[in-house]
Design a protein around this motif. Structure first.
Motif, mmCIF file in Angstrom:
data_model
loop_
_atom_site.group_PDB
_atom_site.id
_atom_site.type_symbol
_atom_site.label_atom_id
_atom_site.label_comp_id
_atom_site.label_asym_id
_atom_site.label_seq_id
_atom_site.Cartn_x
_atom_site.Cartn_y
_atom_site.Cartn_z
ATOM 1 N N GLY A 72 -45.912 -39.695 61.245
ATOM 2 C CA GLY A 72 -45.899 -37.441 60.851
ATOM 3 C C GLY A 72 -46.387 -37.170 62.251
ATOM 4 O O GLY A 72 -46.387 -36.043 62.353
ATOM 5 N N GLY A 73 -47.676 -37.425 62.524
ATOM 6 C CA GLY A 73 -48.615 -36.625 63.133
ATOM 7 C C GLY A 73 -48.518 -36.679 64.651
ATOM 8 O O GLY A 73 -48.561 -34.990 65.022
ATOM 9 N N ASN A 74 -47.080 -38.100 65.068
ATOM 10 C CA ASN A 74 -46.713 -37.774 66.495
ATOM 11 C C ASN A 74 -45.214 -36.878 66.661
ATOM 12 O O ASN A 74 -45.035 -35.780 67.252
ATOM 13 C CB ASN A 74 -46.214 -38.911 66.917
ATOM 14 C CG ASN A 74 -47.844 -39.283 67.055
ATOM 15 O OD1 ASN A 74 -48.703 -38.683 68.198
ATOM 16 N ND2 ASN A 74 -47.838 -40.870 67.167
ATOM 17 N N TRP A 75 -44.841 -37.194 65.550
ATOM 18 C CA TRP A 75 -43.190 -36.662 65.326
ATOM 19 C C TRP A 75 -42.808 -35.801 64.343
ATOM 20 O O TRP A 75 -41.512 -35.072 64.588
ATOM 21 C CB TRP A 75 -42.455 -37.489 64.699
ATOM 22 C CG TRP A 75 -41.711 -38.689 65.682
ATOM 23 C CD1 TRP A 75 -42.718 -39.440 67.159
ATOM 24 C CD2 TRP A 75 -41.356 -39.709 65.832
ATOM 25 N NE1 TRP A 75 -42.168 -40.416 67.765
ATOM 26 C CE2 TRP A 75 -41.415 -41.002 66.466
ATOM 27 C CE3 TRP A 75 -40.265 -39.829 64.976
ATOM 28 C CZ2 TRP A 75 -40.764 -42.001 66.602
ATOM 29 C CZ3 TRP A 75 -39.779 -41.617 64.741
ATOM 30 C CH2 TRP A 75 -39.963 -42.767 65.846
ATOM 31 N N GLY A 76 -43.964 -35.397 63.765
ATOM 32 C CA GLY A 76 -43.760 -34.250 62.642
ATOM 33 C C GLY A 76 -43.509 -32.674 63.311
ATOM 34 O O GLY A 76 -43.407 -32.096 64.403
ATOM 35 N N PRO A 77 -42.804 -31.570 62.232
ATOM 36 C CA PRO A 77 -42.508 -31.731 60.513
ATOM 37 C C PRO A 77 -41.364 -31.894 60.623
ATOM 38 O O PRO A 77 -40.426 -32.234 61.203
ATOM 39 C CB PRO A 77 -43.364 -30.627 60.735
ATOM 40 C CG PRO A 77 -42.779 -29.872 61.878
ATOM 41 C CD PRO A 77 -42.904 -29.947 62.752
ATOM 42 N N ARG A 111 -39.812 -38.878 69.655
ATOM 43 C CA ARG A 111 -38.748 -39.201 68.935
ATOM 44 C C ARG A 111 -37.278 -38.788 69.126
ATOM 45 O O ARG A 111 -37.021 -37.982 69.849
ATOM 46 C CB ARG A 111 -39.015 -38.381 67.513
ATOM 47 C CG ARG A 111 -37.701 -38.684 66.258
ATOM 48 C CD ARG A 111 -38.263 -37.620 65.438
ATOM 49 N NE ARG A 111 -37.975 -36.079 65.620
ATOM 50 C CZ ARG A 111 -37.242 -35.003 65.443
ATOM 51 N NH1 ARG A 111 -35.993 -36.329 65.228
ATOM 52 N NH2 ARG A 111 -36.783 -33.831 65.949
ATOM 53 N N TRP A 136 -43.190 -43.165 58.259
ATOM 54 C CA TRP A 136 -43.340 -41.466 57.891
ATOM 55 C C TRP A 136 -45.555 -41.170 58.334
ATOM 56 O O TRP A 136 -45.273 -40.112 58.285
ATOM 57 C CB TRP A 136 -42.559 -40.846 56.973
ATOM 58 C CG TRP A 136 -42.796 -39.277 57.216
ATOM 59 C CD1 TRP A 136 -43.273 -38.674 56.036
ATOM 60 C CD2 TRP A 136 -42.638 -38.832 58.694
ATOM 61 N NE1 TRP A 136 -43.428 -36.781 56.696
ATOM 62 C CE2 TRP A 136 -43.201 -36.929 57.910
ATOM 63 C CE3 TRP A 136 -41.934 -39.372 59.831
ATOM 64 C CZ2 TRP A 136 -42.961 -36.414 58.789
ATOM 65 C CZ3 TRP A 136 -42.168 -37.414 60.677
ATOM 66 C CH2 TRP A 136 -42.310 -36.492 60.173
ATOM 67 N N ASP A 137 -46.007 -41.810 57.122
ATOM 68 C CA ASP A 137 -47.386 -41.589 56.576
ATOM 69 C C ASP A 137 -47.701 -41.405 58.541
ATOM 70 O O ASP A 137 -48.574 -41.071 58.651
ATOM 71 C CB ASP A 137 -47.955 -42.466 55.833
ATOM 72 C CG ASP A 137 -48.114 -41.978 54.836
ATOM 73 O OD1 ASP A 137 -46.809 -40.939 54.418
ATOM 74 O OD2 ASP A 137 -48.394 -42.422 53.858
ATOM 75 N N ARG A 138 -47.790 -43.193 59.064
ATOM 76 C CA ARG A 138 -48.300 -42.999 60.310
ATOM 77 C C ARG A 138 -47.461 -42.608 61.114
ATOM 78 O O ARG A 138 -48.401 -42.315 62.572
ATOM 79 C CB ARG A 138 -47.981 -44.808 60.324
ATOM 80 C CG ARG A 138 -48.627 -45.497 59.745
ATOM 81 C CD ARG A 138 -48.002 -46.810 59.898
ATOM 82 N NE ARG A 138 -48.583 -47.706 59.051
ATOM 83 C CZ ARG A 138 -49.947 -48.139 58.715
ATOM 84 N NH1 ARG A 138 -50.898 -48.374 59.197
ATOM 85 N NH2 ARG A 138 -50.449 -49.204 58.079
ATOM 86 N N GLY A 163 -44.512 -44.913 67.787
ATOM 87 C CA GLY A 163 -45.554 -42.918 68.019
ATOM 88 C C GLY A 163 -46.122 -42.979 69.576
ATOM 89 O O GLY A 163 -46.007 -41.765 69.858
#
Length: 279
Positions: free
Chosen positions: A110-115, A90, A106-108, A86
């Motif tokens: 997602g804030g950096n790599w999402g959406p 990505r 993904w829970d961990r 993270g």
């Protein structure tokens, strides 16, 4: 500075990596194929393998390349992998593997790599080690090198339908066509033809000493609903078990009830659940 017990692995850790891959030969198949072909020297491959070793022994690994693939990843391991990955942009186009590990990652992350473009949280992982009770379709056979031009449009249609984007969009499909041609050359692509039209196709996308993973299963829209797929898959399974590996595995979207029915009729049984995050 990272304080978690993670480091990039190389050839000195090959035995430890292979031990983890052997413990879960279906979830680890994609990595096992690459390790067998290229070893753990990252400059010879298209990704890196990181290991989680809280007690001076590698307990979990993750492949980081075009895909992110955790194997044997416990919750502490996924937390540590997420801390490491993270912190960087990505690079992967998907996260694939056992559901618990993928969804935790993904829970961990997602804030950096999402959406994400799509999250598929439950994809039954299926395995068989014996021929189907269904009579194999004798018209299903290996695709010849001279037939790549006929196979390629079917492969593009399958990919677009399954993934939701066209493999033609980045480089006009040149890289994807090379991949299809390589599978044909390696005798890993099957099809049934009606004249020049591909009406069924499937590929052995991954081959290891423990399993071969079927992907790209597709029936031409005009031929669906005729019961063609079950006998066609039975033919693929029979040839793969005879010629390629001791087991055949695959994963399927849980909502694809027609495909799940086909695989059940061909003798596939549950080996757990995968999840996929697509970017």
């Amino acid at each position: 500075m990272l304080t978690v017990p993670i480091r990039q692995l190389g050839e000195p850790e090959r035995a430890a990596v292979e031990r983890i891959l052997d413990a879960d030969p279906y979830a680890g198949a994609q990595i096992a194929e690459r390790v067998a072909a290229h070893g753990l020297n990252w400059w010879r491959s298209d990704g890196r393998i990181y290991g989680y070793e809280p007690r001076r022994q590698v307990e979990s690994i993750i492949w980081s390349g075009a895909h992110l693939v955790p194997v044997g990843a416990t919750p502490p391991a996924t937390a540590a992998f997420a801390d490491l990955l993270g912190a960087e942009p990505r690079i992967c186009s998907s996260i694939i593997g056992r559901s618990e590990a993928v969804l935790d990652l993904w829970d961990r992350l997602g804030g950096n790599w999402g959406p994400a473009r799509d999250v598929r949280p439950h994809q039954p992982l299926l395995v068989t080690d014996r021929d189907s009770a269904v009579r194999p379709d004798p018209a299903v056979r290996l695709v010849r090198a001279s037939e790549v031009d006929q196979l390629f449009p079917a492969a593009v249609a399958m990919y677009t339908e399954e993934v939701g984007v066209s493999p033609m969009q980045d480089d006009g499909g040149r890289g994807y066509r090379r991949r299809i041609a390589d599978l044909v050359k390696a005798k890993r692509a099957y099809a049934r033809f009606d004249g020049d039209l591909v009406v069924f196709k499937a590929e052995l996308a991954i081959v290891t000493r423990r399993t071969t993973q079927v992907q790209g299963v597709w029936v031409h829209p005009s031929y669906r609903g005729r019961g063609l797929a079950t006998a066609a898959m039975a033919a693929v399974v029979a040839d793969a078990l005879r010629r390629v590996a001791p087991t055949v595995s695959l994963y399927v979207n849980d909502y694809n009830t027609a495909a799940r029915h086909v695989y059940a009729n061909c003798g596939f049984t549950s080996a757990g659940s995968f999840a996929t995050v697509l970017f």
